[in-house]
Scaffold this motif. Structure first.
Motif, PDB file in Angstrom:
ATOM      1  N   HIS A 194     -15.941   2.880 -32.949  1.00 21.23           N
ATOM      2  CA  HIS A 194     -16.021   4.334 -32.840  1.00 21.23           C
ATOM      3  C   HIS A 194     -16.328   4.762 -31.406  1.00 21.23           C
ATOM      4  CE1 HIS A 194     -15.680   5.690 -37.037  1.00 21.23           C
ATOM      5  NE2 HIS A 194     -16.193   4.504 -37.344  1.00 21.23           N
ATOM      6  N   GLN A 195     -17.143   3.984 -30.704  1.00 25.55           N
ATOM      7  CA  GLN A 195     -17.494   4.344 -29.342  1.00 25.55           C
ATOM      8  C   GLN A 195     -16.336   4.147 -28.368  1.00 25.55           C
ATOM      9  OE1 GLN A 195     -20.916   1.902 -28.529  1.00 25.55           O
ATOM     10  NE2 GLN A 195     -22.351   3.293 -29.555  1.00 25.55           N
ATOM     11  N   MET A 196     -15.434   3.204 -28.693  1.00 29.40           N
ATOM     12  CA  MET A 196     -14.386   2.882 -27.731  1.00 29.40           C
ATOM     13  C   MET A 196     -13.125   3.721 -27.904  1.00 29.40           C
ATOM     14  SD  MET A 196     -12.672  -0.694 -29.062  1.00 29.40           S
ATOM     15  CE  MET A 196     -14.203  -1.596 -28.976  1.00 29.40           C
ATOM     16  N   LYS A 197     -13.051   4.596 -28.912  1.00 31.41           N
ATOM     17  CA  LYS A 197     -11.801   5.297 -29.181  1.00 31.41           C
ATOM     18  C   LYS A 197     -11.301   6.055 -27.952  1.00 31.41           C
ATOM     19  CE  LYS A 197      -9.485   8.223 -32.542  1.00 31.41           C
ATOM     20  NZ  LYS A 197      -9.569   8.931 -33.835  1.00 31.41           N
ATOM     21  N   LEU A 200     -10.421   3.830 -24.765  1.00 31.63           N
ATOM     22  CA  LEU A 200      -9.133   3.148 -24.743  1.00 31.63           C
ATOM     23  C   LEU A 200      -8.142   3.900 -23.864  1.00 31.63           C
ATOM     24  CD1 LEU A 200      -8.654   2.063 -28.471  1.00 31.63           C
ATOM     25  CD2 LEU A 200      -9.371   0.659 -26.544  1.00 31.63           C
ATOM     26  N   LEU A 201      -8.204   5.221 -23.906  1.00 32.93           N
ATOM     27  CA  LEU A 201      -7.312   6.034 -23.088  1.00 32.93           C
ATOM     28  C   LEU A 201      -7.867   6.236 -21.682  1.00 32.93           C
ATOM     29  CD1 LEU A 201      -6.227   8.782 -25.642  1.00 32.93           C
ATOM     30  CD2 LEU A 201      -5.024   6.693 -25.029  1.00 32.93           C
ATOM     31  N   GLN A 202      -9.159   6.490 -21.579  1.00 29.87           N
ATOM     32  CA  GLN A 202      -9.760   6.797 -20.290  1.00 29.87           C
ATOM     33  C   GLN A 202      -9.701   5.616 -19.325  1.00 29.87           C
ATOM     34  OE1 GLN A 202     -13.657   8.008 -21.529  1.00 29.87           O
ATOM     35  NE2 GLN A 202     -13.029  10.085 -22.092  1.00 29.87           N
ATOM     36  N   HIS A 203      -9.793   4.405 -19.855  1.00 23.80           N
ATOM     37  CA  HIS A 203      -9.853   3.219 -18.999  1.00 23.80           C
ATOM     38  C   HIS A 203      -8.564   2.403 -19.034  1.00 23.80           C
ATOM     39  CE1 HIS A 203     -14.115   3.840 -18.185  1.00 23.80           C
ATOM     40  NE2 HIS A 203     -14.274   4.093 -19.465  1.00 23.80           N
ATOM     41  N   VAL A 205      -6.835   0.934 -21.332  1.00 22.26           N
ATOM     42  CA  VAL A 205      -6.838  -0.300 -22.121  1.00 22.26           C
ATOM     43  C   VAL A 205      -5.461  -0.462 -22.763  1.00 22.26           C
ATOM     44  CG1 VAL A 205      -7.836  -1.464 -24.131  1.00 22.26           C
ATOM     45  CG2 VAL A 205      -9.319  -0.221 -22.532  1.00 22.26           C
ATOM     46  N   LYS A 206      -4.873  -1.651 -22.630  1.00 26.29           N
ATOM     47  CA  LYS A 206      -3.522  -1.899 -23.138  1.00 26.29           C
ATOM     48  C   LYS A 206      -3.483  -2.919 -24.265  1.00 26.29           C
ATOM     49  CE  LYS A 206      -1.658   0.998 -20.329  1.00 26.29           C
ATOM     50  NZ  LYS A 206      -0.725   0.624 -19.257  1.00 26.29           N
ATOM     51  N   LEU A 207      -4.636  -3.504 -24.632  1.00 27.65           N
ATOM     52  CA  LEU A 207      -4.672  -4.476 -25.729  1.00 27.65           C
ATOM     53  C   LEU A 207      -6.084  -4.570 -26.287  1.00 27.65           C
ATOM     54  CD1 LEU A 207      -3.401  -6.836 -27.421  1.00 27.65           C
ATOM     55  CD2 LEU A 207      -4.083  -8.364 -25.538  1.00 27.65           C
ATOM     56  N   LEU A 208      -6.184  -4.597 -27.614  1.00 31.19           N
ATOM     57  CA  LEU A 208      -7.456  -4.842 -28.302  1.00 31.19           C
ATOM     58  C   LEU A 208      -7.277  -6.087 -29.158  1.00 31.19           C
ATOM     59  CD1 LEU A 208     -10.309  -4.155 -29.351  1.00 31.19           C
ATOM     60  CD2 LEU A 208      -9.232  -2.597 -30.994  1.00 31.19           C
ATOM     61  N   VAL A 209      -8.132  -7.087 -28.947  1.00 27.53           N
ATOM     62  CA  VAL A 209      -8.101  -8.330 -29.712  1.00 27.53           C
ATOM     63  C   VAL A 209      -9.392  -8.460 -30.498  1.00 27.53           C
ATOM     64  CG1 VAL A 209      -8.011 -10.851 -29.583  1.00 27.53           C
ATOM     65  CG2 VAL A 209      -6.621  -9.486 -28.022  1.00 27.53           C
ATOM     66  N   ILE A 210      -9.285  -8.810 -31.775  1.00 19.67           N
ATOM     67  CA  ILE A 210     -10.456  -9.083 -32.613  1.00 19.67           C
ATOM     68  C   ILE A 210     -10.315 -10.514 -33.109  1.00 19.67           C
ATOM     69  CG2 ILE A 210     -11.801  -8.393 -34.624  1.00 19.67           C
ATOM     70  CD1 ILE A 210     -10.413  -5.624 -34.363  1.00 19.67           C
ATOM     71  N   ASP A 211     -11.129 -11.414 -32.591  1.00 20.76           N
ATOM     72  CA  ASP A 211     -11.003 -12.849 -32.861  1.00 20.76           C
ATOM     73  C   ASP A 211     -12.373 -13.423 -33.250  1.00 20.76           C
ATOM     74  OD1 ASP A 211     -10.066 -15.454 -32.946  1.00 20.76           O
ATOM     75  OD2 ASP A 211     -10.220 -15.764 -30.776  1.00 20.76           O
ATOM     76  N   SER A 212     -12.679 -13.552 -34.546  1.00 19.83           N
ATOM     77  CA  SER A 212     -11.819 -13.224 -35.671  1.00 19.83           C
ATOM     78  C   SER A 212     -12.573 -12.287 -36.610  1.00 19.83           C
ATOM     79  CB  SER A 212     -11.417 -14.497 -36.435  1.00 19.83           C
ATOM     80  OG  SER A 212     -12.483 -14.969 -37.227  1.00 19.83           O
ATOM     81  N   MET A 213     -11.821 -11.484 -37.333  1.00 22.01           N
ATOM     82  CA  MET A 213     -12.408 -10.571 -38.294  1.00 22.01           C
ATOM     83  C   MET A 213     -13.001 -11.326 -39.470  1.00 22.01           C
ATOM     84  SD  MET A 213     -12.894  -7.360 -38.596  1.00 22.01           S
ATOM     85  CE  MET A 213     -14.020  -6.745 -39.846  1.00 22.01           C
ATOM     86  N   ALA A 214     -12.360 -12.414 -39.863  1.00 22.00           N
ATOM     87  CA  ALA A 214     -12.842 -13.182 -41.013  1.00 22.00           C
ATOM     88  C   ALA A 214     -14.222 -13.767 -40.755  1.00 22.00           C
ATOM     89  CB  ALA A 214     -11.852 -14.291 -41.349  1.00 22.00           C
ATOM     90  N   ALA A 215     -14.455 -14.249 -39.536  1.00 22.18           N
ATOM     91  CA  ALA A 215     -15.758 -14.823 -39.206  1.00 22.18           C
ATOM     92  C   ALA A 215     -16.845 -13.761 -39.242  1.00 22.18           C
ATOM     93  CB  ALA A 215     -15.708 -15.477 -37.828  1.00 22.18           C
ATOM     94  N   LEU A 216     -16.529 -12.581 -38.734  1.00 22.16           N
ATOM     95  CA  LEU A 216     -17.492 -11.484 -38.755  1.00 22.16           C
ATOM     96  C   LEU A 216     -17.792 -11.066 -40.191  1.00 22.16           C
ATOM     97  CD1 LEU A 216     -19.156  -9.482 -37.105  1.00 22.16           C
ATOM     98  CD2 LEU A 216     -17.169  -7.995 -37.031  1.00 22.16           C
ATOM     99  N   PHE A 241      -9.890   2.914 -40.091  1.00 16.49           N
ATOM    100  CA  PHE A 241     -10.173   3.296 -38.709  1.00 16.49           C
ATOM    101  C   PHE A 241      -9.387   2.436 -37.733  1.00 16.49           C
ATOM    102  CE2 PHE A 241     -12.563   3.402 -34.739  1.00 16.49           C
ATOM    103  CZ  PHE A 241     -12.682   4.776 -34.560  1.00 16.49           C
ATOM    104  N   LEU A 242      -9.253   1.147 -38.027  1.00 19.73           N
ATOM    105  CA  LEU A 242      -8.466   0.276 -37.156  1.00 19.73           C
ATOM    106  C   LEU A 242      -7.016   0.740 -37.091  1.00 19.73           C
ATOM    107  CD1 LEU A 242      -9.589  -3.414 -37.833  1.00 19.73           C
ATOM    108  CD2 LEU A 242      -9.631  -2.195 -35.651  1.00 19.73           C
ATOM    109  N   LYS A 243      -6.464   1.096 -38.253  1.00 16.55           N
ATOM    110  CA  LYS A 243      -5.074   1.566 -38.281  1.00 16.55           C
ATOM    111  C   LYS A 243      -4.927   2.874 -37.509  1.00 16.55           C
ATOM    112  CE  LYS A 243      -2.628   1.167 -42.029  1.00 16.55           C
ATOM    113  NZ  LYS A 243      -1.617   0.149 -41.663  1.00 16.55           N
ATOM    114  N   SER A 244      -5.872   3.799 -37.701  1.00 13.37           N
ATOM    115  CA  SER A 244      -5.790   5.070 -36.981  1.00 13.37           C
ATOM    116  C   SER A 244      -6.023   4.858 -35.484  1.00 13.37           C
ATOM    117  CB  SER A 244      -6.803   6.068 -37.548  1.00 13.37           C
ATOM    118  OG  SER A 244      -8.131   5.654 -37.287  1.00 13.37           O
TER     119      SER A 244
END
Length: 366
Positions: A194-197, A200-203, A205-216, A241-244
């Motif tokens: 929520h804080q990075m939404k 992502l535009l201001q800085h 950012v061209k890629l977001l990686v989540i490695d890994s969601m299953a572990a979290l 939220f991830l999709k949006s």
């Protein structure tokens, strides 16, 4: 939209006042009644009722698009950078350019198969200058298993892009564009999203990686089970939220997922074609493993790439894609990251190995 107030729809004031006096306050209230009932309640003629209903419907109903206009939008977005190239030419071809912007792409496979290596290479490609085929942007890498290795990333960069990484200061500059976060719980992860939404535009950012969601999810599930909370219910929150976030930011979001054993006799099978361009070689690759996180995640992702070992060979499988048939590509992990292999086991260094026409491209060219 059905709960939108009639008073906000710019109806003639006399009609709006009658609706309010009869306690018909929302679009749903008005559209749920037959015309004859509305004429009786409002004490007006059919013409006035039809005009009012037409206006309410216009405001309350979401805008529509035709299939052709959606195709035009997609091609237009791709023309302005709709994919992040993986540098694996055959895979890029079948995905019509690489990892698509604006959607979730999932990498599924057992530990040690090469998912993190793939993510490290993608991170470098997103940070590279555009003149070298990159996106010239920043990367946010959410590392939930502490597998991110800056040393390995630099090694991949030096062997894949020596003209950049062996220049003085360039390795540090590329590494400085990749921000690594290590949340320790699902709630901390969700708060970070929520804080990075806007960032992502201001800085840029061209890629977001989540490695890994299953572990979290597994870590959070263990904590929540001790408090009597369902892990599966807690996982429902980040998905929409991830999709949006992907749609809002128009960047690729890549999520890695683990596998677990399929219980009983319920093993599933994928049938994949070989990577050669004439598709005459076909091989059935079987698996007794299934992706973690369940069917909810399977439906949420747009692209699913399965990483799997079979008969001593590793494969990247395009298991889910709206634009590609199921295809399997043999690969190796080397000093330059992941590389595809030809049918005779020779490493492919960039030649075109597969040609797939993107859905809609030929139609728009007619």
């Amino acid at each position: 939209m059905s709960n939108k107030l009639i008073s906000e729809m710019n109806l003639p004031q006399s009609i709006a006042n009658i609706f309010a006096a009869r306690n018909i306050l929302t679009a749903k209230d008005a559209l749920s009644l037959p015309e004859i009932d509305l004429m009786s309640l409002l004490d007006v003629g059919l013409k006035e009722v039809n005009l009012a209903i037409a206006r309410i419907s216009e405001v309350a109903c979401p805008p529509y698009q035709t299939a052709f206009s959606l195709m035009e939008d997609r091609v237009r977005k791709e023309a302005f950078g709709g994919h992040l190239s993986t540098s694996l030419v055959g895979l890029d071809n079948v995905l019509c350019g690489g990892i698509p912007f604006g959607v979730l792409t999932e990498l599924v496979g057992p530990s040690g198969i090469g998912k993190t290596q793939f993510c490290l290479k993608l991170s470098l490609l997103a940070a590279l200058p555009a003149s070298y085929g990159g996106l010239n942007g920043r990367v946010i890498y959410i590392d939930t298993e502490s597998k991110f290795s800056s040393r390995r990333m630099i090694e991949i960069g030096e062997n894949s892009f020596p003209q950049i990484f062996r220049s003085e200061g360039m390795a540090q500059e590329m590494a400085g564009r990749i921000v690594v976060l290590r949340p320790t719980s699902l709630s901390e992860f969700t708060e970070s999203l929520h804080q990075m939404k806007l960032k992502l535009l201001q800085h840029e950012v061209k890629l977001l990686v989540i490695d890994s969601m299953a572990a979290l999810a597994l870590l959070t599930g263990e904590n929540e089970r001790s408090m009597g909370t369902s892990r599966q219910s807690s996982l429902r929150l980040p998905l929409p939220f991830l999709k949006s976030l992907a749609e809002f930011s128009r960047i690729p979001i890549v999520v890695t997922n683990q596998v677990r054993s399929q219980s009983g006799d319920g093993s599933f099978h994928y049938s994949f074609q070989g990577q050669n361009s004439d598709f005459r070689i076909s091989e059935r690759l079987e698996s007794h493993l299934t992706a973690a996180l369940g069917i909810q995640w399977a439906h949420a992702v747009t692209i699913r790439l399965v990483f799997e070992a079979h008969s001593g060979q590793r494969f990247i499988k395009v298991a889910k894609s709206p634009i590609s048939p199921p295809l399997a590509f043999p690969f190796i992990v080397s000093s330059s990251g992941i590389s595809l292999l030809s049918d005779d086991g020779i490493e492919i260094m960039g030649q075109e190995i597969s040609t797939i026409h993107c859905l809609g491209q030929n139609i728009l060219d007619m």
